[in-house]
Design a protein around this motif. Sequence first.
Motif, PDB file in Angstrom:
ATOM      1  N   ALA A  43      55.924  62.141  48.792  1.00 49.79           N
ATOM      2  CA  ALA A  43      56.548  62.482  50.282  1.00 49.79           C
ATOM      3  C   ALA A  43      55.374  63.341  50.806  1.00 49.79           C
ATOM      4  O   ALA A  43      54.836  64.258  50.138  1.00 49.79           O
ATOM      5  CB  ALA A  43      57.782  63.175  50.136  1.00 49.79           C
ATOM      6  N   ARG A  69      42.486  75.397  46.106  1.00 48.46           N
ATOM      7  CA  ARG A  69      41.310  75.027  46.548  1.00 48.46           C
ATOM      8  C   ARG A  69      40.297  75.106  45.052  1.00 48.46           C
ATOM      9  O   ARG A  69      40.464  75.864  44.355  1.00 48.46           O
ATOM     10  CB  ARG A  69      40.539  75.837  47.410  1.00 48.46           C
ATOM     11  CG  ARG A  69      41.345  75.487  48.793  1.00 48.46           C
ATOM     12  CD  ARG A  69      40.737  76.309  49.815  1.00 48.46           C
ATOM     13  NE  ARG A  69      41.241  75.680  51.186  1.00 48.46           N
ATOM     14  CZ  ARG A  69      40.593  76.172  52.468  1.00 48.46           C
ATOM     15  NH1 ARG A  69      39.801  77.035  52.387  1.00 48.46           N
ATOM     16  NH2 ARG A  69      41.034  75.638  53.457  1.00 48.46           N
ATOM     17  N   THR A 104      52.884  65.894  45.051  1.00 51.21           N
ATOM     18  CA  THR A 104      53.710  65.717  44.142  1.00 51.21           C
ATOM     19  C   THR A 104      54.409  64.454  44.054  1.00 51.21           C
ATOM     20  O   THR A 104      54.778  64.086  44.996  1.00 51.21           O
ATOM     21  CB  THR A 104      54.884  66.866  44.093  1.00 51.21           C
ATOM     22  OG1 THR A 104      54.072  68.125  44.193  1.00 51.21           O
ATOM     23  CG2 THR A 104      55.414  66.848  42.994  1.00 51.21           C
ATOM     24  N   LYS A 127      54.091  65.585  54.049  1.00 45.91           N
ATOM     25  CA  LYS A 127      54.524  66.301  55.237  1.00 45.91           C
ATOM     26  C   LYS A 127      53.014  66.556  56.022  1.00 45.91           C
ATOM     27  O   LYS A 127      52.274  66.849  55.383  1.00 45.91           O
ATOM     28  CB  LYS A 127      55.224  67.669  54.969  1.00 45.91           C
ATOM     29  CG  LYS A 127      55.311  68.499  56.127  1.00 45.91           C
ATOM     30  CD  LYS A 127      56.327  69.496  55.632  1.00 45.91           C
ATOM     31  CE  LYS A 127      56.783  70.502  57.378  1.00 45.91           C
ATOM     32  NZ  LYS A 127      57.582  71.246  56.879  1.00 45.91           N
ATOM     33  N   PHE A 172      40.375  62.945  48.176  1.00 45.44           N
ATOM     34  CA  PHE A 172      41.500  63.261  47.305  1.00 45.44           C
ATOM     35  C   PHE A 172      42.572  64.243  47.829  1.00 45.44           C
ATOM     36  O   PHE A 172      41.849  65.422  47.915  1.00 45.44           O
ATOM     37  CB  PHE A 172      41.300  63.249  45.904  1.00 45.44           C
ATOM     38  CG  PHE A 172      40.856  61.856  45.280  1.00 45.44           C
ATOM     39  CD1 PHE A 172      41.732  60.925  44.796  1.00 45.44           C
ATOM     40  CD2 PHE A 172      39.562  61.463  45.427  1.00 45.44           C
ATOM     41  CE1 PHE A 172      41.605  59.604  44.135  1.00 45.44           C
ATOM     42  CE2 PHE A 172      39.210  59.978  45.014  1.00 45.44           C
ATOM     43  CZ  PHE A 172      40.086  59.318  44.209  1.00 45.44           C
ATOM     44  N   HIS A 173      43.710  63.963  47.921  1.00 46.80           N
ATOM     45  CA  HIS A 173      44.658  65.131  48.417  1.00 46.80           C
ATOM     46  C   HIS A 173      45.613  65.214  47.201  1.00 46.80           C
ATOM     47  O   HIS A 173      46.327  64.259  46.905  1.00 46.80           O
ATOM     48  CB  HIS A 173      45.181  64.850  49.793  1.00 46.80           C
ATOM     49  CG  HIS A 173      44.560  65.112  50.936  1.00 46.80           C
ATOM     50  ND1 HIS A 173      44.497  66.135  51.698  1.00 46.80           N
ATOM     51  CD2 HIS A 173      43.391  64.244  51.303  1.00 46.80           C
ATOM     52  CE1 HIS A 173      43.465  65.803  52.653  1.00 46.80           C
ATOM     53  NE2 HIS A 173      42.953  64.803  52.449  1.00 46.80           N
ATOM     54  N   PRO A 174      46.219  66.380  46.754  1.00 46.46           N
ATOM     55  CA  PRO A 174      47.202  66.500  45.974  1.00 46.46           C
ATOM     56  C   PRO A 174      48.669  66.368  46.588  1.00 46.46           C
ATOM     57  O   PRO A 174      48.998  66.852  47.529  1.00 46.46           O
ATOM     58  CB  PRO A 174      47.065  67.830  45.375  1.00 46.46           C
ATOM     59  CG  PRO A 174      46.414  68.595  46.448  1.00 46.46           C
ATOM     60  CD  PRO A 174      45.549  67.958  47.309  1.00 46.46           C
ATOM     61  N   TYR A 214      39.143  73.141  55.589  1.00 47.91           N
ATOM     62  CA  TYR A 214      38.842  72.535  54.149  1.00 47.91           C
ATOM     63  C   TYR A 214      37.533  71.926  54.150  1.00 47.91           C
ATOM     64  O   TYR A 214      36.808  71.974  53.087  1.00 47.91           O
ATOM     65  CB  TYR A 214      39.994  71.613  53.796  1.00 47.91           C
ATOM     66  CG  TYR A 214      39.881  71.310  52.536  1.00 47.91           C
ATOM     67  CD1 TYR A 214      40.331  72.002  51.626  1.00 47.91           C
ATOM     68  CD2 TYR A 214      39.638  69.815  52.046  1.00 47.91           C
ATOM     69  CE1 TYR A 214      40.267  71.596  50.162  1.00 47.91           C
ATOM     70  CE2 TYR A 214      39.350  69.477  50.827  1.00 47.91           C
ATOM     71  CZ  TYR A 214      39.706  70.325  49.671  1.00 47.91           C
ATOM     72  OH  TYR A 214      39.725  69.809  48.315  1.00 47.91           O
ATOM     73  N   PHE A 253      50.947  75.146  46.564  1.00 48.49           N
ATOM     74  CA  PHE A 253      50.745  73.890  47.479  1.00 48.49           C
ATOM     75  C   PHE A 253      49.335  74.014  47.999  1.00 48.49           C
ATOM     76  O   PHE A 253      49.005  73.167  49.013  1.00 48.49           O
ATOM     77  CB  PHE A 253      51.835  73.587  48.212  1.00 48.49           C
ATOM     78  CG  PHE A 253      52.861  72.556  47.739  1.00 48.49           C
ATOM     79  CD1 PHE A 253      53.026  72.539  46.263  1.00 48.49           C
ATOM     80  CD2 PHE A 253      53.448  71.606  48.665  1.00 48.49           C
ATOM     81  CE1 PHE A 253      53.881  71.463  45.854  1.00 48.49           C
ATOM     82  CE2 PHE A 253      54.435  70.626  48.028  1.00 48.49           C
ATOM     83  CZ  PHE A 253      54.718  70.546  46.814  1.00 48.49           C
ATOM     84  N   LEU A 266      50.804  68.297  57.487  1.00 43.50           N
ATOM     85  CA  LEU A 266      50.332  69.830  57.574  1.00 43.50           C
ATOM     86  C   LEU A 266      49.276  70.207  58.135  1.00 43.50           C
ATOM     87  O   LEU A 266      48.951  71.237  58.377  1.00 43.50           O
ATOM     88  CB  LEU A 266      50.524  70.559  56.009  1.00 43.50           C
ATOM     89  CG  LEU A 266      51.838  70.658  55.562  1.00 43.50           C
ATOM     90  CD1 LEU A 266      51.880  71.015  54.103  1.00 43.50           C
ATOM     91  CD2 LEU A 266      52.653  71.780  56.286  1.00 43.50           C
ATOM     92  N   GLY A 267      48.253  69.174  58.378  1.00 45.18           N
ATOM     93  CA  GLY A 267      46.901  69.297  58.907  1.00 45.18           C
ATOM     94  C   GLY A 267      46.572  67.924  59.241  1.00 45.18           C
ATOM     95  O   GLY A 267      47.505  67.182  59.513  1.00 45.18           O
ATOM     96  N   CYS A 304      44.831  65.210  58.167  1.00 48.18           N
ATOM     97  CA  CYS A 304      44.803  64.117  57.187  1.00 48.18           C
ATOM     98  C   CYS A 304      46.354  63.685  56.976  1.00 48.18           C
ATOM     99  O   CYS A 304      46.800  62.486  57.071  1.00 48.18           O
ATOM    100  CB  CYS A 304      44.094  64.292  55.962  1.00 48.18           C
ATOM    101  SG  CYS A 304      42.297  64.054  56.108  1.00 48.18           S
ATOM    102  N   THR A 305      47.355  64.827  56.764  1.00 46.43           N
ATOM    103  CA  THR A 305      48.604  64.384  56.366  1.00 46.43           C
ATOM    104  C   THR A 305      49.263  64.144  57.485  1.00 46.43           C
ATOM    105  O   THR A 305      50.165  63.148  57.539  1.00 46.43           O
ATOM    106  CB  THR A 305      49.253  65.832  55.902  1.00 46.43           C
ATOM    107  OG1 THR A 305      48.576  66.877  56.525  1.00 46.43           O
ATOM    108  CG2 THR A 305      48.865  65.898  54.249  1.00 46.43           C
TER     109      THR A 305
END
Length: 416
Positions: free
Chosen positions: A262, A416, A249, A264, A245-247, A141, A413, A266-267, A269-270
């Motif tokens: 919530a 880009r 929900t 998860k 900034f990350h999206p 990213y 989800f 996945l990379g 940062c998360t």
Amino acid sequence: MTILRNLSIPLLIVTCTVGLIWWAFPEGLSTARTMGIVLGWAGCGLLLASLLLMLRETWLAQWLGGLERMYQWHHWAGTTAYVLLLAHPLVLAADVWPNSRLLAWQTLSPFSQGWPIWAGLLSLLLLMFGLAATFIMRIPYQIWRMLHFGLGVGVLLGLVHLVLLGISEPVLPILGLAVSFLGWRLIRDDFGLAARPYVVGSVKPVAEDIVEITLKPLADPTAITPGQFVLVAFLGPTFRDCGEFHPFTVSSIGANHEICIAVKALGDCTRHIQSVEPDTMVRVHGAFGTFLADRPPTPQLWVAGGIGIIPFLALLRAGPVNQPTTFLYLYRTEVDAAFLQELRALANGDQQLSLKALATGDEAPDFNSLLSDTQGLAHYECYLCGPPGMVAALRKDLHNRGVTPHQIHFEKFDFR
Ligand SMILES: Cc1cc2nc3c(=O)[nH]c(=O)nc-3n(C[C@H](O)[C@H](O)[C@H](O)COP(=O)(O)OP(=O)(O)OC[C@H]3O[C@@H](n4cnc5c(N)ncnc54)[C@H](O)[C@@H]3O)c2cc1C
């Protein structure tokens, strides 16, 4: 209203492109030269529309049918602009080719034409790298962001190319607009001027590698409806490398405007966000998304894969469903089944909701057997959210069962 929303982006693109051609249409030139110049202006118009479509403003997204739709058109307009701009110098060279091959080469060569052509060539190169990165989803990213930034510089260089050629009308107004759109995106969206301050209230693990985080507003809260997503940036020294900034929900909206997300892992940062502590400052921008908005009162099929459960959870937490709803929740193993107990309790208290939850392991789910007892599927509105592979397989399957594309709605989800 829907028709107007569907037409909004094509109309915007046509206005920018045709408007610019009309304003700057060259007179008294050969057909090929006229065509070469028109291609250049059409490319500029498309690039301008593409820049406008990358702005993350809630009111703009509402007008134009959602952020995801804007991004799809942003990519399309950018790619088409690139093809037209590539053809622009070639058609100009082709115009003089029959008279003089040397002149044709000189039309293209920065060595004979100097800075204006260097600027034009560099612009095309930056556009090419930026656009190529857009379509390679596996590119990390951060590298994608850098190349995309280069794309913005490429647009400006293309306009500088025209200024250096001595064309000021309508280049200067376009340059002004392009700088405004790029600056707007950078300052309001990427640096977070448009976002609002929140603070982390609590952090609760809800499954393996998933935490639910409560965010409390510190100023005017963001207006959000269930099923929408927000862009969240975590601040502070520990988030220096992934403070963008990350999206996410919104999983619930409290009466006092607290919101939950919530996350998860996945990379990078998360994963880092999994250990976020209460009192960490965050900025929240949005809300965006039309995935579950305007649902008709017909029977519905909802399918969630993994963390794709969140928009549906938000809707169910807000109140019972209004129409017969078959809800399929798929996850890999029991430890990944976030919110399952809560969902079962919600389904038990809601006559219209039928929940099927299933651990699929590493196998692709067999939708044929999973949907075998759902009668009259062709009349259902279908809402899908989960991994791209699952959504693609299910769309195909639903299509084979007579569900038309406009009855299938899905949230990506990984835009880009
Ligand atoms: C509309 C939408 C809603 C989402 N809702 C949720 C949710 O409720 N819960 C959840 O856990 N995840 C959600 N996601 C996914 C989440 O945003 C990504 O998992 C997260 O941004 C990955 O960041 P990373 O740096 O950890 O991973 P990376 O390994 O760096 O990135 C993984 C992928 O995530 C995407 N991504 C990374 N950074 C960004 C960014 N700053 N902006 C946009 N996309 C990015 C890219 O496509 C990238 O390929 C949602 C995504 C979208 C588009």
